[in-house]
Design a protein around this motif. Structure first.
Motif, PDB file in Angstrom:
ATOM      1  N   GLY A  92     -33.115  69.783 -64.448  1.00 11.01           N
ATOM      2  CA  GLY A  92     -33.243  68.765 -65.490  1.00 11.01           C
ATOM      3  C   GLY A  92     -34.459  69.002 -66.361  1.00 11.01           C
ATOM      4  N   ALA A  93     -35.575  69.385 -65.745  1.00 11.61           N
ATOM      5  CA  ALA A  93     -36.804  69.659 -66.498  1.00 11.61           C
ATOM      6  C   ALA A  93     -36.627  70.865 -67.414  1.00 11.61           C
ATOM      7  N   LEU A  94     -36.020  71.933 -66.887  1.00  9.21           N
ATOM      8  CA  LEU A  94     -35.793  73.129 -67.707  1.00  9.21           C
ATOM      9  C   LEU A  94     -34.836  72.851 -68.860  1.00  9.21           C
ATOM     10  N   THR A  95     -33.786  72.085 -68.584  1.00  8.33           N
ATOM     11  CA  THR A  95     -32.831  71.751 -69.642  1.00  8.33           C
ATOM     12  C   THR A  95     -33.507  70.956 -70.748  1.00  8.33           C
ATOM     13  N   GLN A 104     -41.447  66.452 -78.053  1.00  8.72           N
ATOM     14  CA  GLN A 104     -42.245  65.348 -77.527  1.00  8.72           C
ATOM     15  C   GLN A 104     -42.274  65.416 -76.009  1.00  8.72           C
ATOM     16  N   ILE A 105     -43.460  65.372 -75.467  1.00 11.57           N
ATOM     17  CA  ILE A 105     -43.619  65.395 -74.015  1.00 11.57           C
ATOM     18  C   ILE A 105     -42.979  64.156 -73.397  1.00 11.57           C
ATOM     19  N   ASP A 106     -43.000  63.039 -74.124  1.00 13.94           N
ATOM     20  CA  ASP A 106     -42.347  61.823 -73.636  1.00 13.94           C
ATOM     21  C   ASP A 106     -40.855  62.042 -73.422  1.00 13.94           C
ATOM     22  N   ASP A 107     -40.220  62.781 -74.333  1.00 15.97           N
ATOM     23  CA  ASP A 107     -38.791  63.057 -74.182  1.00 15.97           C
ATOM     24  C   ASP A 107     -38.521  63.846 -72.910  1.00 15.97           C
ATOM     25  N   ILE A 108     -39.361  64.820 -72.639  1.00 21.23           N
ATOM     26  CA  ILE A 108     -39.172  65.626 -71.430  1.00 21.23           C
ATOM     27  C   ILE A 108     -39.327  64.759 -70.184  1.00 21.23           C
ATOM     28  N   LEU A 109     -40.353  63.927 -70.164  1.00 18.01           N
ATOM     29  CA  LEU A 109     -40.575  63.064 -69.000  1.00 18.01           C
ATOM     30  C   LEU A 109     -39.447  62.059 -68.804  1.00 18.01           C
ATOM     31  N   ASN A 142     -36.353  62.355 -69.905  1.00 20.61           N
ATOM     32  CA  ASN A 142     -35.149  63.087 -69.520  1.00 20.61           C
ATOM     33  C   ASN A 142     -35.183  63.452 -68.039  1.00 20.61           C
ATOM     34  N   ILE A 143     -36.344  63.840 -67.540  1.00 21.95           N
ATOM     35  CA  ILE A 143     -36.482  64.150 -66.111  1.00 21.95           C
ATOM     36  C   ILE A 143     -36.233  62.887 -65.289  1.00 21.95           C
ATOM     37  N   LEU A 144     -36.783  61.773 -65.740  1.00 20.33           N
ATOM     38  CA  LEU A 144     -36.544  60.510 -65.035  1.00 20.33           C
ATOM     39  C   LEU A 144     -35.045  60.198 -64.979  1.00 20.33           C
ATOM     40  N   GLY A 145     -34.356  60.402 -66.088  1.00 24.34           N
ATOM     41  CA  GLY A 145     -32.910  60.189 -66.107  1.00 24.34           C
ATOM     42  C   GLY A 145     -32.178  61.106 -65.143  1.00 24.34           C
ATOM     43  N   THR A 146     -32.586  62.376 -65.091  1.00 26.23           N
ATOM     44  CA  THR A 146     -31.976  63.327 -64.165  1.00 26.23           C
ATOM     45  C   THR A 146     -32.170  62.868 -62.723  1.00 26.23           C
ATOM     46  N   LEU A 155     -31.361  57.170 -70.291  1.00 25.22           N
ATOM     47  CA  LEU A 155     -29.916  56.991 -70.130  1.00 25.22           C
ATOM     48  C   LEU A 155     -29.134  58.275 -70.406  1.00 25.22           C
ATOM     49  N   LEU A 156     -29.602  59.049 -71.364  1.00 23.45           N
ATOM     50  CA  LEU A 156     -28.911  60.277 -71.754  1.00 23.45           C
ATOM     51  C   LEU A 156     -28.828  61.281 -70.613  1.00 23.45           C
ATOM     52  N   PHE A 157     -29.829  61.319 -69.754  1.00 19.36           N
ATOM     53  CA  PHE A 157     -29.854  62.332 -68.700  1.00 19.36           C
ATOM     54  C   PHE A 157     -29.402  61.825 -67.337  1.00 19.36           C
ATOM     55  N   ILE A 158     -29.097  60.539 -67.191  1.00 22.28           N
ATOM     56  CA  ILE A 158     -28.586  60.049 -65.906  1.00 22.28           C
ATOM     57  C   ILE A 158     -27.283  60.766 -65.523  1.00 22.28           C
ATOM     58  N   PRO A 159     -26.322  60.900 -66.438  1.00 20.57           N
ATOM     59  CA  PRO A 159     -25.106  61.627 -66.054  1.00 20.57           C
ATOM     60  C   PRO A 159     -25.383  63.083 -65.672  1.00 20.57           C
ATOM     61  N   TYR A 160     -26.411  63.670 -66.250  1.00 20.56           N
ATOM     62  CA  TYR A 160     -26.715  65.072 -65.977  1.00 20.56           C
ATOM     63  C   TYR A 160     -27.102  65.278 -64.506  1.00 20.56           C
ATOM     64  N   GLY A 161     -28.013  64.464 -64.017  1.00 12.56           N
ATOM     65  CA  GLY A 161     -28.422  64.580 -62.615  1.00 12.56           C
ATOM     66  C   GLY A 161     -27.261  64.350 -61.666  1.00 12.56           C
ATOM     67  N   PHE A 162     -26.391  63.420 -62.013  1.00 13.29           N
ATOM     68  CA  PHE A 162     -25.225  63.105 -61.182  1.00 13.29           C
ATOM     69  C   PHE A 162     -24.228  64.255 -61.179  1.00 13.29           C
ATOM     70  N   VAL A 163     -23.837  64.681 -62.367  1.00  9.08           N
ATOM     71  CA  VAL A 163     -22.780  65.688 -62.491  1.00  9.08           C
ATOM     72  C   VAL A 163     -23.254  67.060 -62.005  1.00  9.08           C
TER      73      VAL A 163
END
Length: 182
Positions: free
Chosen positions: A126-129, A146-151, A153-157, A100-108
């Protein structure tokens, strides 16, 4: 799990004033920047889109980095895939919140920067961020890498990017036609 997510989202609202202040600074700077571009006959930067991006990044950094004391977490790395999911409702909520945290990131990103309207570029940004945030947390002890956080966050983006394209494709994004320049 839903109780945790709602409580955490409400708690994150306390960082909104930082985003609003950053967004107001962006408006002032971009307004003057655009005046110069108009005088030179160049395209202007989208004031609402870039201001929203600045607001979002300020809130994102407040939530993931600045709200934590340096050294408050041991510099631990978790490179096991999906190690957080399924332990308990609290950890499951963290996984959902990272998406949820990264959904706005991909949009904006796609809204603010025409170059980010390419799926792979948006995905890569998104991955680099996310990698940068996780690395900063590890180095300063403000969080766990955590690798899970990166994955997640990418999904959210990616989900945010897809939302942008769905709205743009239907011509509903801010009342503009799909074929128009957004």
């Amino acid at each position: 799990m839903l109780k945790y997510i709602i409580n955490d989202l409400l708690a994150a609202l306390r960082y909104l004033p930082y985003g609003i202040i950053a967004g107001l600074f962006a408006v002032v700077i971009l307004y003057n920047f655009n005046r110069g571009r108009i005088k030179r006959g160049r395209d202007v930067v989208s004031l609402p889109a870039v201001s929203c991006l600045v607001m979002y990044v300020a809130v994102l950094l407040a939530i993931t980095y600045f709200s934590r004391e340096s050294g408050s977490r041991s510099g631990m790395m978790d490179l096991e895939l999906f190690s957080t999911w399924g332990i308990n409702n609290r950890n499951n909520a963290y996984v959902v919140e990272n998406v949820l945290l990264f959904i706005p990131y991909g949009f904006v990103l796609a809204w603010a920067d025409p170059r980010q309207r390419n799926f792979f570029r948006n995905f890569f940004t998104g991955a680099l961020t996310s990698l940068a945030i996780e690395s900063m947390q590890l180095i300063t002890g403000r969080g766990f890498f955590q690798i899970d956080d990166i994955l997640t966050n990418i999904l959210g983006t990616v989900l945010g990017f897809l939302c942008y394209w769905l709205l743009r494709g239907t011509g509903r994004l801010f009342g503009r036609r799909a074929k128009g320049n957004i």
